[in-house]
Enzyme design. Structure first.
Site, mmCIF file in Angstrom:
data_model
loop_
_atom_site.group_PDB
_atom_site.id
_atom_site.type_symbol
_atom_site.label_atom_id
_atom_site.label_comp_id
_atom_site.label_asym_id
_atom_site.label_seq_id
_atom_site.Cartn_x
_atom_site.Cartn_y
_atom_site.Cartn_z
ATOM 1 N N HIS A 1 0.824 -1.212 0.000
ATOM 2 C CA HIS A 1 0.000 0.000 0.000
ATOM 3 C C HIS A 1 0.857 1.260 0.000
ATOM 4 C CE1 HIS A 1 -4.233 -1.515 0.779
ATOM 5 N NE2 HIS A 1 -3.505 -2.603 0.637
ATOM 6 N N ASP A 2 2.055 1.173 0.561
ATOM 7 C CA ASP A 2 2.922 2.347 0.507
ATOM 8 C C ASP A 2 3.450 2.544 -0.914
ATOM 9 O OD1 ASP A 2 4.371 4.565 1.381
ATOM 10 O OD2 ASP A 2 6.184 3.358 1.658
ATOM 11 N N SER B 1 4.491 7.499 2.628
ATOM 12 C CA SER B 1 3.343 8.422 2.672
ATOM 13 C C SER B 1 2.110 7.735 3.260
ATOM 14 C CB SER B 1 3.039 8.980 1.279
ATOM 15 O OG SER B 1 2.908 7.936 0.348
ATOM 16 N N GLU C 1 -3.747 8.675 2.589
ATOM 17 C CA GLU C 1 -3.750 7.329 2.007
ATOM 18 C C GLU C 1 -4.314 6.294 2.983
ATOM 19 O OE1 GLU C 1 0.148 6.220 0.576
ATOM 20 O OE2 GLU C 1 0.419 8.189 -0.326
ATOM 21 N N HIS D 1 0.074 -13.545 -0.716
ATOM 22 C CA HIS D 1 -1.163 -14.008 -0.076
ATOM 23 C C HIS D 1 -1.036 -15.430 0.446
ATOM 24 C CE1 HIS D 1 -3.751 -10.750 -2.331
ATOM 25 N NE2 HIS D 1 -2.955 -10.255 -1.402
HETATM 26 C C1 HEM Z 1 -2.524 -7.813 -6.916
HETATM 27 C C2 HEM Z 1 -3.304 -6.988 -6.285
HETATM 28 C C3 HEM Z 1 -3.682 -7.193 -4.848
HETATM 29 C C4 HEM Z 1 -4.925 -7.146 -4.337
HETATM 30 C C5 HEM Z 1 -6.206 -6.905 -5.120
HETATM 31 C C6 HEM Z 1 -4.828 -7.395 -2.926
HETATM 32 C C7 HEM Z 1 -5.901 -7.408 -2.055
HETATM 33 C C8 HEM Z 1 -5.809 -7.733 -0.727
HETATM 34 C C9 HEM Z 1 -6.934 -7.725 0.185
HETATM 35 C C10 HEM Z 1 -8.351 -7.324 -0.164
HETATM 36 C C11 HEM Z 1 -6.486 -8.157 1.378
HETATM 37 C C12 HEM Z 1 -7.306 -8.378 2.637
HETATM 38 C C13 HEM Z 1 -7.620 -7.084 3.312
HETATM 39 C C14 HEM Z 1 -8.546 -7.299 4.480
HETATM 40 O O1 HEM Z 1 -8.137 -7.713 5.552
HETATM 41 O O2 HEM Z 1 -9.715 -7.090 4.349
HETATM 42 C C15 HEM Z 1 -5.085 -8.436 1.239
HETATM 43 C C16 HEM Z 1 -4.287 -8.915 2.226
HETATM 44 C C17 HEM Z 1 -2.933 -9.033 2.112
HETATM 45 N N1 HEM Z 1 -2.182 -8.668 1.037
HETATM 46 FE FE1 HEM Z 1 -2.845 -8.207 -0.794
HETATM 47 N N2 HEM Z 1 -3.529 -7.581 -2.604
HETATM 48 C C18 HEM Z 1 -2.778 -7.450 -3.740
HETATM 49 C C19 HEM Z 1 -1.409 -7.492 -3.825
HETATM 50 C C20 HEM Z 1 -0.581 -7.644 -2.748
HETATM 51 C C21 HEM Z 1 0.849 -7.451 -2.777
HETATM 52 C C22 HEM Z 1 1.625 -6.970 -3.988
HETATM 53 C C23 HEM Z 1 1.300 -7.751 -1.529
HETATM 54 C C24 HEM Z 1 2.687 -7.686 -0.963
HETATM 55 C C25 HEM Z 1 3.784 -7.480 -1.631
HETATM 56 C C26 HEM Z 1 0.164 -8.145 -0.739
HETATM 57 C C27 HEM Z 1 0.208 -8.598 0.551
HETATM 58 C C28 HEM Z 1 -0.879 -8.910 1.331
HETATM 59 C C29 HEM Z 1 -0.778 -9.509 2.648
HETATM 60 C C30 HEM Z 1 0.483 -10.016 3.314
HETATM 61 C C31 HEM Z 1 -2.077 -9.568 3.147
HETATM 62 C C32 HEM Z 1 -2.509 -10.095 4.515
HETATM 63 C C33 HEM Z 1 -2.575 -8.935 5.486
HETATM 64 C C34 HEM Z 1 -2.888 -9.335 6.904
HETATM 65 O O3 HEM Z 1 -2.972 -10.518 7.234
HETATM 66 O O4 HEM Z 1 -3.042 -8.407 7.721
HETATM 67 N N3 HEM Z 1 -0.965 -8.046 -1.501
HETATM 68 N N4 HEM Z 1 -4.696 -8.155 -0.046
#
Ligand code: HEM
Length: 335
Positions: free
Chosen positions: A72-73, A82, A93, A198
């Protein structure tokens, strides 16, 4: 993996990163280096790792949270911290809804920053702390340890609307996902590799239950692409019709704390949580990568790709040299 093999792999990644003609260098990544703080603040990277060990030990859900914070950053105005900034008069943000509502890890970045301020005042940027913490989160979830470049400086601007425009939503299709990445100079490969993040962490029901379980395409039905035997498990956890359901659901239920290949096995068997995970099967290149990783006997290729993709993401629109600032409080108020 034997220590010597790990060392050789780290050396190769470091060597490749240092000679890359680097897409990022053209758009402002000059000034980044692996080991940027070696002389300015020796031990900075060790200190971040030690603090991250404590943080993850106290609450293991914070590792994935900090990895997500980096995403997100970087995608919004570049990797410049930011995401941390606060404002009294307008939304920043971190206030962006629905994309950033569940972000966590802000206090932990501040905690690491406070330690670094004690060791080396006004030297290590918040932007670099975020990427080092994310890198360590991967490692502390039994993933690879890889070098990241440092030398970023902190931005002074944070707008909610930038986050709303630049972050892909969880119901994005493959065409949109590739666009969200390509406008940031990231490739289809960066997309499929970084989506592998993920493999750890969880999502609130609110982020996927509508699209995947109850109201796919606004038609009041389950997403027909979702694995039919997995869907009932998800329905048990997420209430129908509750658009603010904060129940956490593991994105990779078999091994939510292991940074491994099982994300790709999940996606390949239609068990990806988000439309955006499932969408990786809709493009030949990303499909083939998912299929190959789902069947891979070892995570080595994914780990190498991940290290390279993190370098790429870490170069997004960075501030270096005399641009930006080194902030004392990462979450300072801009007004
Ligand atoms: C490709 C586009 C991506 C989408 C649409 C996306 C979407 C999401 C969403 C909706 C969540 C859950 C948020 C919630 O708790 O409601 C999530 C969690 C997460 N995302 Fe993504 N994400 C993307 C790419 C990435 C990237 C590039 C990374 C890291 C480099 C990442 C790392 C994570 C991690 C580690 C979690 C778990 C967070 C937690 O357990 O607190 N995501 N993502």
């Amino acid at each position: 993996m034997a220590l010597d093999v790990v060392l050789v792999r780290l050396l190769i990644i470091a060597a490749v990163a240092s000679v890359l003609p680097a897409r990022g260098r053209a758009d402002g990544a000059a000034g980044l280096a692996i080991g940027f703080y070696n002389e300015k603040c020796p031990g900075a990277e060790d200190l971040v790792l030690e603090e991250m060990r404590d943080i993850v030990h106290e609450d293991r859900t914070l590792g994935p949270a900090l990895l997500r914070l980096l995403f997100h950053d970087c995608f919004v105005r570049g990797c410049d911290a930011s995401i941390m900034l606060k404002s009294r008069s307008k939304k920043g943000e971190r206030d962006a809804k629905p994309m950033s509502y569940s972000l966590r890890g802000f206090d932990e970045v501040e905690r690491i920053k406070a330690k670094l301020e004690e060791a080396c005042p006004l030297t290590v940027s918040c932007a670099d702390i975020i990427i080092m913490a994310a890198r360590d989160a991967v490692y502390l979830n039994n993933g690879p340890r890889f070098p990241v470049e440092t030398g970023r400086r902190d931005g002074k601007v944070s707008n909610c609307v930038d986050a709303e425009n630049d972050l892909a939503p969880p119901n994005a299709n493959i065409v949109d996902l590739k666009t969200y990445f390509s406008v940031k100079n990231l490739s289809w490969k960066d997309l499929v590799v970084l989506s592998g993040s993920h493999t750890i962490g969880s999502s609130q029901c609110a982020a996927f239950a509508g699209d995947r379980l109850y109201n796919h395409s606004g038609k009041g039905m389950q997403d027909p692409t979702l694995n039919k035997t997995y869907a009932p498990d998800l329905r048990m956890m997420c209430e129908a019709g509750n658009e603010t359901d904060t129940t956490p659901v593991s994105m990779d239920p078999g091994s939510p704390h292991e940074f491994d290949l099982s994300y790709y096995r999940d996606v390949y068997s239609n068990k990806g949580l988000f439309v955006s995970d499932q969408a990786l099967l809709d493009d030949k290149l990303t499909h083939d990568y998912v299929a190959r990783m789902a069947a891979a006997p070892s995570p080595d290729e994914f780990f190498d790709d991940y290290a390279a993709a993190m370098i790429n993401m870490g170069r997004m629109e960075v501030l270096t040299g005399h641009n930006g600032e080194i902030r004392k409080i990462c979450g300072a108020y801009v007004d």
